[in-house]
Design a protein around this motif. Structure first.
Motif, PDB file in Angstrom:
ATOM      1  N   SER A 103       4.773   8.222   6.009  1.00  0.00           N
ATOM      2  CA  SER A 103       3.734   8.429   7.079  1.00  0.00           C
ATOM      3  C   SER A 103       2.142   7.951   6.048  1.00  0.00           C
ATOM      4  O   SER A 103       2.183   8.469   4.947  1.00  0.00           O
ATOM      5  CB  SER A 103       3.397   9.762   7.394  1.00  0.00           C
ATOM      6  OG  SER A 103       2.223   9.943   8.066  1.00  0.00           O
ATOM      7  N   GLN A 104       1.420   7.185   6.890  1.00  0.00           N
ATOM      8  CA  GLN A 104       0.254   6.739   6.131  1.00  0.00           C
ATOM      9  C   GLN A 104      -1.038   7.879   6.384  1.00  0.00           C
ATOM     10  O   GLN A 104      -2.108   7.619   5.798  1.00  0.00           O
ATOM     11  CB  GLN A 104      -0.472   5.487   6.690  1.00  0.00           C
ATOM     12  CG  GLN A 104      -1.200   4.389   5.628  1.00  0.00           C
ATOM     13  CD  GLN A 104      -1.181   3.253   6.292  1.00  0.00           C
ATOM     14  OE1 GLN A 104      -0.966   2.600   7.279  1.00  0.00           O
ATOM     15  NE2 GLN A 104      -1.779   2.220   5.158  1.00  0.00           N
ATOM     16  N   ASN A 105      -0.558   8.717   7.186  1.00  0.00           N
ATOM     17  CA  ASN A 105      -1.652   9.719   7.438  1.00  0.00           C
ATOM     18  C   ASN A 105      -1.448  11.012   6.502  1.00  0.00           C
ATOM     19  O   ASN A 105      -0.142  11.668   6.346  1.00  0.00           O
ATOM     20  CB  ASN A 105      -1.418  10.421   8.849  1.00  0.00           C
ATOM     21  CG  ASN A 105      -2.382  11.364   9.035  1.00  0.00           C
ATOM     22  OD1 ASN A 105      -3.230  11.704   8.548  1.00  0.00           O
ATOM     23  ND2 ASN A 105      -2.383  12.040  10.426  1.00  0.00           N
TER      24      ASN A 105
ATOM     25  N   SER B  22      -0.275   4.650  -0.674  1.00  0.00           N
ATOM     26  CA  SER B  22      -1.130   5.741   0.251  1.00  0.00           C
ATOM     27  C   SER B  22      -0.164   6.190   1.222  1.00  0.00           C
ATOM     28  O   SER B  22      -0.795   7.216   2.026  1.00  0.00           O
ATOM     29  CB  SER B  22      -2.108   4.654   1.074  1.00  0.00           C
ATOM     30  OG  SER B  22      -1.221   3.762   1.852  1.00  0.00           O
ATOM     31  N   TYR B  23       0.969   6.305   1.130  1.00  0.00           N
ATOM     32  CA  TYR B  23       1.996   6.929   2.079  1.00  0.00           C
ATOM     33  C   TYR B  23       2.361   8.538   1.621  1.00  0.00           C
ATOM     34  O   TYR B  23       3.008   8.351   0.377  1.00  0.00           O
ATOM     35  CB  TYR B  23       2.965   6.107   2.276  1.00  0.00           C
ATOM     36  CG  TYR B  23       2.919   4.931   3.327  1.00  0.00           C
ATOM     37  CD1 TYR B  23       2.182   3.761   2.885  1.00  0.00           C
ATOM     38  CD2 TYR B  23       3.226   4.870   4.641  1.00  0.00           C
ATOM     39  CE1 TYR B  23       2.050   2.606   3.619  1.00  0.00           C
ATOM     40  CE2 TYR B  23       2.931   3.855   5.511  1.00  0.00           C
ATOM     41  CZ  TYR B  23       2.298   2.777   4.808  1.00  0.00           C
ATOM     42  OH  TYR B  23       2.035   1.476   5.732  1.00  0.00           O
TER      43      TYR B  23
ATOM     44  N   GLY C 274       0.953  10.776  -1.813  1.00  0.00           N
ATOM     45  CA  GLY C 274       0.623   9.397  -2.052  1.00  0.00           C
ATOM     46  C   GLY C 274       0.678   9.247  -3.353  1.00  0.00           C
ATOM     47  O   GLY C 274       1.257   8.139  -4.218  1.00  0.00           O
TER      48      GLY C 274
ATOM     49  N   THR D   7       0.781  -1.186   0.117  1.00  0.00           N
ATOM     50  CA  THR D   7      -0.068   0.060  -0.021  1.00  0.00           C
ATOM     51  C   THR D   7       0.849   1.231  -0.155  1.00  0.00           C
ATOM     52  O   THR D   7       0.393   2.240   0.433  1.00  0.00           O
ATOM     53  CB  THR D   7      -0.828  -0.205   1.328  1.00  0.00           C
ATOM     54  OG1 THR D   7      -0.018   0.039   2.188  1.00  0.00           O
ATOM     55  CG2 THR D   7      -1.979  -1.156   1.293  1.00  0.00           C
TER      56      THR D   7
END
Length: 125
Positions: A99-101, A31-32, A53, A28
């Motif tokens: 960071s995934q946020n 998405s980062y 991302g 994934t």
């Protein structure tokens, strides 16, 4: 989770170019948010650049804007930092971070949960 490995550092002369790579594990990765930071000896770690991302948004430190360019290839799970017109003051260990946020302060090291081990960039005058 994601693991990050930087590469591409080295010893160059002022005015030269280098391209750093940050290779990530994980399915994934797109998405980062990914950022590049650098730390010179005896100094704090500082923000260099970051990319969203999907690659549609980027941010740069004033000290590198116009000389450095961040990009990513999500098919290869890799983020790049193209560094042109290098200066001796660019000498540092360069780290990539993820960071995934998607929301938050990209410039802050605390925003990123995952870090690579760093790659040394040395620019001689």
């Amino acid at each position: 989770q994601v693991q990050l490995v930087e590469s591409g550092g080295g010893l160059v002369q002022a005015g030269d170019s280098l391209r750093l790579s940050c290779a990530a594990s994980g399915r994934t990765f797109s998405s980062y948010v990914v950022g590049w930071f650098r730390q010179a000896p005896g100094k704090e770690r500082k923000f260099v650049a970051a990319i969203s991302g999907n690659g549609g948004s980027t941010n740069y430190a004033d000290s590198v804007r116009g000389r450095f360019s961040i990009s990513r290839d999500n098919a290869k799970n890799t983020v790049y930092l193209q560094m042109n017109s290098l200066k001796p003051e660019d000498t540092a260990v360069y780290y990539c971070a993820a960071s995934q946020n998607p929301l938050g302060v990209w410039l802050a090291a605390s925003f990123y949960a995952y870090w690579g081990q760093g790659t040394q960039v040395t620019v001689s005058s």
